[in-house]
Write an enzyme that holds these catalytic residues in place. Sequence first.
Site, PDB file in Angstrom:
ATOM      1  N   SER A  79      11.076  53.638  45.960  1.00  9.74           N
ATOM      2  CA  SER A  79      12.518  53.468  45.818  1.00  9.74           C
ATOM      3  C   SER A  79      13.285  52.681  46.736  1.00  9.74           C
ATOM      4  CB  SER A  79      12.975  55.064  45.769  1.00  9.74           C
ATOM      5  OG  SER A  79      13.003  55.502  46.858  1.00  9.74           O
ATOM      6  N   ALA A 134      15.898  53.699  48.127  1.00  6.97           N
ATOM      7  CA  ALA A 134      16.462  54.817  48.900  1.00  6.97           C
ATOM      8  C   ALA A 134      15.325  54.821  50.302  1.00  6.97           C
ATOM      9  CB  ALA A 134      16.758  56.185  48.476  1.00  6.97           C
ATOM     10  N   GLY A 188      13.177  52.839  51.034  1.00 11.25           N
ATOM     11  CA  GLY A 188      13.298  51.545  51.675  1.00 11.25           C
ATOM     12  C   GLY A 188      14.177  51.335  52.642  1.00 11.25           C
ATOM     13  N   GLU A 241       8.757  46.590  48.750  1.00 12.74           N
ATOM     14  CA  GLU A 241       8.636  46.342  47.437  1.00 12.74           C
ATOM     15  C   GLU A 241       9.395  47.625  46.551  1.00 12.74           C
ATOM     16  OE1 GLU A 241       5.515  45.592  43.758  1.00 12.74           O
ATOM     17  OE2 GLU A 241       4.754  45.137  45.622  1.00 12.74           O
ATOM     18  N   CYS A 285       9.542  49.347  38.175  1.00 17.37           N
ATOM     19  CA  CYS A 285      10.600  48.677  38.921  1.00 17.37           C
ATOM     20  C   CYS A 285      11.285  47.467  38.408  1.00 17.37           C
ATOM     21  CB  CYS A 285      10.212  48.707  40.320  1.00 17.37           C
ATOM     22  SG  CYS A 285       8.713  47.250  40.458  1.00 17.37           S
TER      23      CYS A 285
END
Length: 472
Positions: free
Chosen positions: A207, A209, A211, A229, A263
């Site tokens: 996610s 967040a 990252g 990613e 994603c």
Amino acid sequence: MTQLTSTNPATGDVVWTGPEATPVEVAAAVAAARVAFPDWADRPRQDRVDAVKRYQAVLKAHADGLAETIANETGKPLWEAKTEVAAMVGKVDISIRAYDERTGGRTTETGFGRAVLRHRPHGVATVLGPFNFPGHLPNGHIVPALLAGDTVVFKPSEETPAVGALMAEAFAEADLPAGVVNLVQGGREVGAALLDLPIDALMFTGSGAAGAHFRRKFADDPHVILALELGGSNPLVVWDAADAEAVAGIAVQSAFITTGQRCSCARRLIVPEGPQGDAIVEAIAALADRLVFAPWTSAPEPYAGPLISEKAAAAALAALQQRIDAGARVIRASGPVSNLPGAFVRPAIIDVTGVEVPDEEMFAPFLQVTRVPGFEAAIAAANATRYGLSAGLVSDDPAHWERFVRRIRAGVVNFNRPTTGAAGDMPFGGLGASGNHRPSAYYAADYCAYPVASFEADAVRNIESEIKGLRT
């Protein structure tokens, strides 16, 4: 000792159970990788190529069992699980080509000798895997890292530990040296313990967040290379496309495949105001009504399965309701799927035109429609996000595409194809909250090794004549 259990979200059946790694075991895994690194990095390139080719052979030999485990643990249909295993197998050959092309060596003759380009591995690479593609996505980090000469500590998602365990067994069966690939199982606390240890690289898929948290954590530690990613609030723009049914197929594959748990799924549909936009939305809704969401063992085979858990479904439905409460108009309502566990949800389509909604990813089969008066407004709406992973344009006018591809801010930009279209022999990654400018897939080789420039002469010679300003 804490036990970790994964269940099939389509049935509730237990798929795997085992102990979470203790802090001592996590430290031991990193230490083993550190000890194994010098020998692994110093081996001839062909040794490492041979090792990952042996791993590839093991994957092929166990492809059916691995696909069934992916289907059981994620709930995705078997047809999709099989394509995931095929991508894992194919990644090996693609990574070998990418390593040679993007991080190979070069020698240029000079007046003093030669200039040489080499690449060197970072050291111990930590790979944190996601649940949506629990084999393919961590595999896409691990194989390039091994080819580069890095050693790996791999923590699968706590939602999909069985797939991670099978991958570790495959590396062991491929007879890699001890300590080159190390598995630790567990949840967030295990991951935090792992990242508190001395590592050289973090390769993460997950996610936005998470990252952002990793960026902050390592902000003062530039030694650790981050390859992030992350997710996206991906737009699909439809403009001057006459065949509404053809548009619907592209939009459905963009928004609802893998139950919206990619994603790269389209989260936002941007269409013209008026009858043209109405026809597009109606065609998409009609096709969405025909999608079958069911356990993978159902006959006929379903389009998609559940979300990863009932908890994930509840969170997604709450985020959807938040948008409805803010004024979004419901075109197709979501909710539970009749007579199936709570992880199953129906696809939703809501119109958010003129409504202020959060710029956050809903990791579910939910599509938000925005209507705009012109193509410039469509591009502006598409770029109105802090994310930048994927985007798409569907149009009969190539001039729109030329304009769109120049102006859109995303790492994967598709024309008359789903936003989820990607390939292992191309880069895959995004900008802003979707990544950190280190795309994966074919470009994974770039973040698995660092370049070394050398200027070399075969003999020591006096270069006093090159020194200016000397006293005679």
